[in-house]
Design an enzyme around this catalytic site. Sequence first.
Site, short mmCIF file in Angstrom:
data_model
loop_
_atom_site.label_atom_id
_atom_site.label_comp_id
_atom_site.label_asym_id
_atom_site.label_seq_id
_atom_site.Cartn_x
_atom_site.Cartn_y
_atom_site.Cartn_z
N CYS A 295 0.84 -1.20 0.00
CA CYS A 295 0.00 0.00 0.00
C CYS A 295 0.88 1.26 0.00
O CYS A 295 1.42 1.62 -1.04
CB CYS A 295 -1.01 -0.04 1.16
N HIS B 115 -3.71 -4.88 0.48
CA HIS B 115 -3.08 -5.35 1.72
C HIS B 115 -3.12 -6.87 1.75
O HIS B 115 -4.12 -7.44 2.22
CB HIS B 115 -3.83 -4.79 2.94
N GLU C 249 -1.81 -8.79 3.75
CA GLU C 249 -1.87 -9.28 5.14
C GLU C 249 -3.31 -9.47 5.62
O GLU C 249 -3.57 -10.26 6.53
CB GLU C 249 -1.11 -8.33 6.09
N1 LIG Z 1 -3.10 1.88 3.94
C1 LIG Z 1 -2.14 2.62 3.43
O1 LIG Z 1 -0.95 2.27 3.42
C2 LIG Z 1 -2.55 3.95 2.83
C3 LIG Z 1 -1.48 4.60 1.99
C4 LIG Z 1 -1.75 6.08 1.75
N2 LIG Z 1 -1.65 6.80 2.97
C5 LIG Z 1 -3.10 6.26 1.10
O2 LIG Z 1 -4.03 6.68 1.75
O3 LIG Z 1 -3.25 5.95 -0.07
#
Ligand SMILES: NC(=O)CC[C@H](N)C(=O)O
Length: 254
Positions: free
Chosen positions: A60, A187, A189
């Site tokens: 992410c 994600h 995970e």
């Molecule tokens: N869950 C995250 O890693 C978010 C990544 C980044 N802050 C976004 O909002 O896109």
Amino acid sequence: MDLEEMSEEESPDVYDAAWSLLKGADGILVPGGFGARGIQGKILAAKYARENNIPFLGVCLGMQIAVIEFARNVMNLHDANSTEFDANTRNPCVVFMPEGSKTHMGGTMRLGLRRTYFIVKDCKSAKLYGNVKYVDERHRHRYEVNPDWVAKLEKSGLSFVGKDESGRRMEVLELPMHPYYIGVQFHPEFKSRPAKPSPAFIGLIAASCAQLDILLKAQCCNNLLPTKMATSNEFSGTKSLHNGHPKCIASETC
Ligand SMILES: NC(=O)CC[C@H](N)C(=O)O
């Protein structure tokens, strides 16, 4: 943060310890996150992994960091940034998603299960997921790789091997010439389980133990990896090149 220049001045011992920890690592994972704190250190860790062929997984925010690092240090756009960290950057390689809201924070993120299509067959992540056409993984983000930057990032060697159904939202990136350099906007995970770990993590660990080739061969021939997460075992055939990867254009199995 300890990897950053500021830490070298303020606490040189902490800085040295952080760098020796990084340099001793067999693999590097930059996880998700929000806000500007520690961003420079994450960019330095991604740069170190890219330049020294250390297996890297960016999750992410970690994928967005990989794009910023690549734009700054490979494309020489030193002020490239996400608009999350610099709203006025002249080189916005990561931007706020058009459907989001900056004023309504409750539930306005891009959340939950979304589909990623692998558009490149001969890439590590598609093989790790079992040569499937697509995979459904969970999301939680407000920013994305700037769709208007994809062509120039790819021209410089970054390969976007997974995209959403529109083809404009980047979901998986790879550096084809690197032993294992993968970024995922989702994600992995969230669906990973002790007895059914996510292919992205298995790949990182295998690459960190110099076992990735063996694992991918086993996956290709015997389907040994846990592929239950995958939603299809079909995959597309390949013909033309996509940043060093054959591009899928026809149906074919491994
Ligand atoms: N869950 C995250 O890693 C978010 C990544 C980044 N802050 C976004 O909002 O896109």
